[in-house]
Design a protein around this motif. Sequence first.
Motif, PDB file in Angstrom:
ATOM      1  N   LEU A   1      -1.324   3.093  -7.120  1.00 33.45           N
ATOM      2  CA  LEU A   1      -1.833   2.721  -5.797  1.00 33.45           C
ATOM      3  C   LEU A   1      -0.855   1.822  -5.049  1.00 33.45           C
ATOM      4  O   LEU A   1      -0.677   1.969  -3.835  1.00 33.45           O
ATOM      5  N   ARG A   2      -0.190   0.897  -5.744  1.00 35.83           N
ATOM      6  CA  ARG A   2       0.813   0.036  -5.096  1.00 35.83           C
ATOM      7  C   ARG A   2       1.989   0.866  -4.594  1.00 35.83           C
ATOM      8  O   ARG A   2       2.510   0.617  -3.514  1.00 35.83           O
ATOM      9  N   ARG A   3       2.417   1.840  -5.395  1.00 36.28           N
ATOM     10  CA  ARG A   3       3.530   2.699  -4.973  1.00 36.28           C
ATOM     11  C   ARG A   3       3.131   3.523  -3.747  1.00 36.28           C
ATOM     12  O   ARG A   3       3.915   3.659  -2.813  1.00 36.28           O
ATOM     13  N   ILE A   4       1.920   4.061  -3.745  1.00 36.76           N
ATOM     14  CA  ILE A   4       1.443   4.830  -2.599  1.00 36.76           C
ATOM     15  C   ILE A   4       1.341   3.928  -1.380  1.00 36.76           C
ATOM     16  O   ILE A   4       1.775   4.301  -0.277  1.00 36.76           O
ATOM     17  N   ALA A   5       0.795   2.735  -1.548  1.00 37.04           N
ATOM     18  CA  ALA A   5       0.703   1.778  -0.434  1.00 37.04           C
ATOM     19  C   ALA A   5       2.093   1.452   0.100  1.00 37.04           C
ATOM     20  O   ALA A   5       2.296   1.337   1.321  1.00 37.04           O
ATOM     21  N   GLY A   6       3.061   1.287  -0.796  1.00 44.16           N
ATOM     22  CA  GLY A   6       4.430   1.016  -0.369  1.00 44.16           C
ATOM     23  C   GLY A   6       5.019   2.163   0.429  1.00 44.16           C
ATOM     24  O   GLY A   6       5.755   1.957   1.397  1.00 44.16           O
TER      25      GLY A   6
END
Length: 177
Positions: free
Chosen positions: A168-173
């Motif tokens: 999720l952090r990678r997608i948000a980034g």
Amino acid sequence: MIVRTLALGLLLWIAGFMAFALFLPQPAANGIATDGIVVMTGGRGRVERGLALLAERRAKRLLISGVDRRVRPHEIAAQFKAAPALVDCCVDLGHESVDTRSNAEEAAGWIARNRYRSIRLVTSDWHMVRARYDLETMTADDLNVVADAVPTEPGLVDLVREYNKYLLRRIAGLIGI
């Protein structure tokens, strides 16, 4: 077509999770010295590892990020059996963060204020990938981050939860959040 797409997505998630779980980061070599040490609180052995590295002069200063606002330096020294003089001179307590992302923000500010070019990041092995990602996205590109993972024995549920948070952090980034 939808079933195939979902099946492919599930297979990719499983393959990624297996790589994540099987190749958890390891402790860094002890001989490596950095300008500073950042410890992200929340797990056993993290603060102890950071204080031991500081006592061994592996860095000039140590930031313990995510410390409760009521905790004072002398309490850190007493709880972790560290030399009070070492804590007084060289340990900074970060009281502003509440999660991994805000830990990284707090650490990035500390790194910039001290003009550090190399950091040893200390956190649990299962937490290192996301913590390092967050820290590296918030700091200068030329910062050398040495990952120093504290070995743990995480359960399957903990690993799945952390892997999903990382995704999720990678997608948000990717979408700029």
